[in-house]
Design a protein around this motif. Structure first.
Motif, short mmCIF file in Angstrom:
data_model
loop_
_atom_site.label_atom_id
_atom_site.label_comp_id
_atom_site.label_asym_id
_atom_site.label_seq_id
_atom_site.Cartn_x
_atom_site.Cartn_y
_atom_site.Cartn_z
N ASN A 104 0.90 -0.92 0.12
CA ASN A 104 -0.27 -0.07 0.08
C ASN A 104 1.07 1.19 0.08
O ASN A 104 1.63 1.52 0.97
CB ASN A 104 -0.84 0.01 1.39
N ASP A 105 0.84 2.07 -1.27
CA ASP A 105 1.52 3.28 -1.17
C ASP A 105 2.96 2.87 -0.86
O ASP A 105 3.75 3.78 -0.24
CB ASP A 105 1.16 4.29 -0.17
N HIS B 39 -0.74 -4.19 -5.75
CA HIS B 39 -0.04 -2.97 -5.19
C HIS B 39 -1.02 -1.60 -5.24
O HIS B 39 -1.40 -1.52 -6.57
CB HIS B 39 1.13 -2.50 -6.09
N THR B 40 -1.32 -0.98 -4.47
CA THR B 40 -2.07 0.22 -4.34
C THR B 40 -1.46 1.66 -4.11
O THR B 40 -0.17 1.31 -3.72
CB THR B 40 -3.29 0.17 -3.22
N THR B 41 -1.59 2.47 -5.05
CA THR B 41 -1.05 3.79 -4.93
C THR B 41 -1.76 4.75 -5.50
O THR B 41 -2.54 4.28 -6.34
CB THR B 41 0.54 3.67 -5.62
N GLY B 42 -1.53 6.00 -4.89
CA GLY B 42 -2.22 7.15 -5.77
C GLY B 42 -1.36 7.57 -6.93
O GLY B 42 -1.67 8.44 -7.61
N GLN C 94 -11.61 2.21 -10.87
CA GLN C 94 -12.08 2.92 -9.77
C GLN C 94 -11.16 3.06 -8.71
O GLN C 94 -10.35 1.95 -8.19
CB GLN C 94 -13.38 2.45 -9.56
N ARG C 95 -11.16 3.86 -7.91
CA ARG C 95 -10.31 4.08 -6.74
C ARG C 95 -11.06 3.05 -5.47
O ARG C 95 -12.20 2.61 -5.60
CB ARG C 95 -10.62 5.38 -6.03
N PRO D 132 -6.98 8.60 -3.03
CA PRO D 132 -6.46 8.43 -4.61
C PRO D 132 -6.18 7.18 -4.96
O PRO D 132 -5.77 6.73 -6.31
CB PRO D 132 -5.64 9.80 -4.78
N SER D 133 -6.05 6.24 -4.08
CA SER D 133 -5.18 5.19 -4.28
C SER D 133 -6.27 4.13 -5.12
O SER D 133 -7.31 4.14 -5.05
CB SER D 133 -4.83 4.08 -3.11
N ARG D 134 -5.41 3.41 -6.16
CA ARG D 134 -6.27 2.38 -6.90
C ARG D 134 -5.39 1.11 -6.75
O ARG D 134 -3.96 1.23 -6.45
CB ARG D 134 -6.12 2.77 -8.52
N LEU D 135 -6.01 0.02 -7.19
CA LEU D 135 -5.28 -1.12 -7.36
C LEU D 135 -4.58 -1.62 -8.52
O LEU D 135 -5.59 -1.64 -9.32
CB LEU D 135 -6.02 -2.19 -6.54
#
Length: 99
Positions: free
Chosen positions: A14-15, A42-45, A82-83, A89-92
Motif C-alpha cells: 500500500n503506497d 499494489h495500491t498507490t495514488g 476505480q479508486r 486517490p489510491s487504486r489497485l
C-alpha cells in the motif's frame, strides 16, 4: 536467507511502489518470492498524477508505464479503473504471471 526460501501466494503493498528508486529490480525481487500462480497487488495514488509537488515519490505510473513495467518483470497487469475509496486517490494494480 529465510525469505529467499519462501514461496508465497501473494504480496500486497500500500503506497510503496512510488518510493522505489528502481521499481523493476524491486518487483523482480518480490516476484522471486511468489509461487508460479502467485499474485502481487499494489495500491498507490501514483497511478494517476495526484500530487503536484512531492519530495518522497520517485515515480508516477502514467500512460503505458505499467505495461512496460509488467513486461520487464515478465508479468501481466490489471489496473482497477476505480479508486478503492472515493476519498483516497489510491487504486489497485494486480501483477500476475501470464497464462
Amino acid at each position: 536467507d529465510e525469505l529467499a526460501k519462501m514461496k508465497v501466494d501473494g504480496i500486497f503493498s500500500n503506497d510503496l511502489l512510488e518510493h522505489f528508486r528502481h521499481p523493476v529490480e524491486s518487483l523482480l525481487e518480490m516476484k522471486k518470492l511468489l509461487k508460479n500462480d502467485g499474485i502481487m497487488a499494489h495500491t498507490t495514488g501514483c497511478y494517476d498524477y495526484e500530487y503536484e509537488y512531492t519530495r518522497f515519490h520517485y515515480a508516477f505510473f502514467l500512460g503505458d508505464s505499467l505495461s512496460v513495467l509488467a513486461k520487464k518483470i515478465g508479468m501481466v497487469h490489471q489496473l482497477q479503473p476505480q479508486r478503492i475509496d472515493p476519498r483516497v486517490p489510491s487504486r489497485l494494480c494486480l501483477f500476475m504471471n501470464p497464462c
